[in-house]
Design a protein around this motif. Structure first.
Motif, PDB file in Angstrom:
ATOM      1  N   MET A   1      40.763  79.367 -32.144  1.00 33.51           N
ATOM      2  CA  MET A   1      40.106  78.177 -31.650  1.00 33.51           C
ATOM      3  C   MET A   1      40.510  77.982 -30.204  1.00 33.51           C
ATOM      4  SD  MET A   1      40.307  74.477 -33.347  1.00 33.51           S
ATOM      5  CE  MET A   1      40.564  73.094 -32.298  1.00 33.51           C
ATOM      6  N   LYS A   2      39.537  77.804 -29.352  1.00 29.31           N
ATOM      7  CA  LYS A   2      39.815  77.593 -27.942  1.00 29.31           C
ATOM      8  C   LYS A   2      39.821  76.102 -27.651  1.00 29.31           C
ATOM      9  CE  LYS A   2      38.476  81.930 -26.288  1.00 29.31           C
ATOM     10  NZ  LYS A   2      39.155  82.631 -25.314  1.00 29.31           N
ATOM     11  N   LEU A   3      40.847  75.677 -26.960  1.00 29.05           N
ATOM     12  CA  LEU A   3      40.964  74.274 -26.593  1.00 29.05           C
ATOM     13  C   LEU A   3      40.628  74.119 -25.122  1.00 29.05           C
ATOM     14  CD1 LEU A   3      44.287  73.461 -28.411  1.00 29.05           C
ATOM     15  CD2 LEU A   3      42.006  72.805 -29.109  1.00 29.05           C
ATOM     16  N   PRO A   4      40.055  72.987 -24.741  1.00 33.22           N
ATOM     17  CA  PRO A   4      39.768  72.773 -23.322  1.00 33.22           C
ATOM     18  C   PRO A   4      41.063  72.583 -22.552  1.00 33.22           C
ATOM     19  CG  PRO A   4      39.330  70.793 -24.551  1.00 33.22           C
ATOM     20  CD  PRO A   4      39.656  71.865 -25.555  1.00 33.22           C
ATOM     21  N   ILE A   5      41.115  73.172 -21.391  1.00 33.02           N
ATOM     22  CA  ILE A   5      42.310  73.058 -20.553  1.00 33.02           C
ATOM     23  C   ILE A   5      41.900  72.417 -19.244  1.00 33.02           C
ATOM     24  CG2 ILE A   5      44.102  74.324 -19.334  1.00 33.02           C
ATOM     25  CD1 ILE A   5      43.881  76.444 -21.544  1.00 33.02           C
ATOM     26  N   SER A   6      42.570  71.327 -18.910  1.00 34.73           N
ATOM     27  CA  SER A   6      42.238  70.643 -17.668  1.00 34.73           C
ATOM     28  C   SER A   6      42.956  71.317 -16.510  1.00 34.73           C
ATOM     29  CB  SER A   6      42.621  69.170 -17.744  1.00 34.73           C
ATOM     30  OG  SER A   6      43.993  69.036 -18.000  1.00 34.73           O
ATOM     31  N   ALA A   7      42.240  71.454 -15.435  1.00 32.24           N
ATOM     32  CA  ALA A   7      42.795  72.098 -14.245  1.00 32.24           C
ATOM     33  C   ALA A   7      43.003  71.042 -13.164  1.00 32.24           C
ATOM     34  CB  ALA A   7      41.865  73.195 -13.755  1.00 32.24           C
ATOM     35  N   GLY A   8      44.004  70.232 -13.335  1.00 36.64           N
ATOM     36  CA  GLY A   8      44.301  69.233 -12.313  1.00 36.64           C
ATOM     37  C   GLY A   8      44.050  67.819 -12.793  1.00 36.64           C
ATOM     38  N   GLU A   9      43.492  67.018 -11.919  1.00 43.27           N
ATOM     39  CA  GLU A   9      43.279  65.599 -12.184  1.00 43.27           C
ATOM     40  C   GLU A   9      42.145  65.387 -13.192  1.00 43.27           C
ATOM     41  OE1 GLU A   9      45.041  62.927 -10.965  1.00 43.27           O
ATOM     42  OE2 GLU A   9      46.384  64.501 -10.268  1.00 43.27           O
ATOM     43  N   PRO A  10      42.250  64.320 -13.977  1.00 46.80           N
ATOM     44  CA  PRO A  10      41.160  64.023 -14.905  1.00 46.80           C
ATOM     45  C   PRO A  10      39.915  63.568 -14.156  1.00 46.80           C
ATOM     46  CG  PRO A  10      42.803  62.291 -14.964  1.00 46.80           C
ATOM     47  CD  PRO A  10      43.344  63.381 -14.085  1.00 46.80           C
ATOM     48  N   THR A  11      38.790  63.658 -14.825  1.00 43.79           N
ATOM     49  CA  THR A  11      37.536  63.228 -14.217  1.00 43.79           C
ATOM     50  C   THR A  11      37.533  61.710 -14.073  1.00 43.79           C
ATOM     51  OG1 THR A  11      36.456  63.049 -16.360  1.00 43.79           O
ATOM     52  CG2 THR A  11      36.311  65.185 -15.238  1.00 43.79           C
ATOM     53  N   PRO A  12      36.688  61.178 -13.206  1.00 43.31           N
ATOM     54  CA  PRO A  12      36.610  59.717 -13.085  1.00 43.31           C
ATOM     55  C   PRO A  12      36.212  59.034 -14.394  1.00 43.31           C
ATOM     56  CG  PRO A  12      35.541  60.760 -11.216  1.00 43.31           C
ATOM     57  CD  PRO A  12      35.906  61.854 -12.165  1.00 43.31           C
TER      58      PRO A  12
END
Length: 177
Positions: A1-12
Motif C-alpha cells: 500500500m502506498k501512502l501519500p508523502i508530503s514534500a514540505g509545507e502543507p497546502t493552504p
C-alpha cells in the motif's frame, strides 16, 4: 500500500482545516473519557486513544498528509465498528429510556465519520496538487488530464522492468548472460 508523502509545507487547504481537526480531536478525547468511565469499554477506548494520538501527532507535524491519511483510515474503520455497535446501543438506550446515552452512542460514529471525511478531503487536495494520483483526481473532478501528462504516463508504463525477471532464453533459473 502506498501512502501519500508530503514534500514540505502543507497546502493552504490543509492549513485551513487545522481548526476543524483540532475540534474533532477534542471531541474524540471527550468521548474517550466517557467511554472509559461510563460503559467501561476499555478496548475500544484504547484503540480510539491510539487514533487520537496519531491525530495529535499529525497536528504537531504541521498537518502532514501521511499521518492524516492513516488517521482518516483508522477513523473510517472505527466508524464501521461503532456503526454496528450503534444498533445494539440504540436498542438498549431506547428500552431503558436513557436518551442521553443514546445521544452519546450516536456521537461515536458521527465523530468518526466527520474525521474520516476531513482526512479524505485533505488527501484529495494533496493528490490534486502534485500527488501520485493527480491524473485520476483530475479525471474524477471532470477535468481530463492533458495529453502530455498521459503520454508521459504511457512512456513510463512501456519501460516496464529495468532488469527482466525471466529472459526467455531457456537457461538455468537466475543465471544472466
Amino acid at each position: 500500500m502506498k501512502l501519500p508523502i508530503s514534500a514540505g509545507e502543507p497546502t493552504p487547504f490543509a492549513q485551513s482545516r487545522f481548526k476543524y481537526v483540532v475540534a474533532l480531536l477534542l471531541l474524540h478525547t471527550a468521548l474517550i473519557v466517557y467511554r472509559i468511565l461510563v460503559p467501561h469499554d476499555i478496548f475500544c477506548a484504547f484503540f480510539q486513544a491510539l487514533t487520537v494520538a496519531l491525530g495529535w501527532l499529525a497536528i504537531r507535524e504541521k498537518m502532514q498528509v501521511t499521518m492524516l491519511s492513516i488517521w482518516g483510515l483508522l477513523n473510517f474503520y472505527s466508524c464501521l465498528t461503532d456503526g454496528f455497535s450503534l444498533i445494539e446501543g440504540t436498542l438498549n438506550s431506547v428500552a431503558k429510556m436513557d436518551f442521553l446515552r443514546l445521544a452519546i452512542v450516536i456521537m461515536y460514529p458521527v465523530c468518526d465519520f466527520l474525521s474520516a471525511r476531513l482526512a479524505w478531503q485533505v488527501f484529495k487536495d494533496h493528490e490534486r496538487n502534485g500527488g501520485m494520483l493527480a491524473p485520476i483526481m483530475s479525471f474524477l473532478d471532470g477535468n481530463p488530464a492533458p495529453a502530455s501528462k498521459m503520454a508521459n504516463t504511457a512512456d513510463r508504463a512501456e519501460k516496464g522492468e529495468q532488469i527482466p525477471l525471466v529472459s526467455g532464453s531457456g537457461g538455468k533459473y537466475g543465471s544472466r548472460r
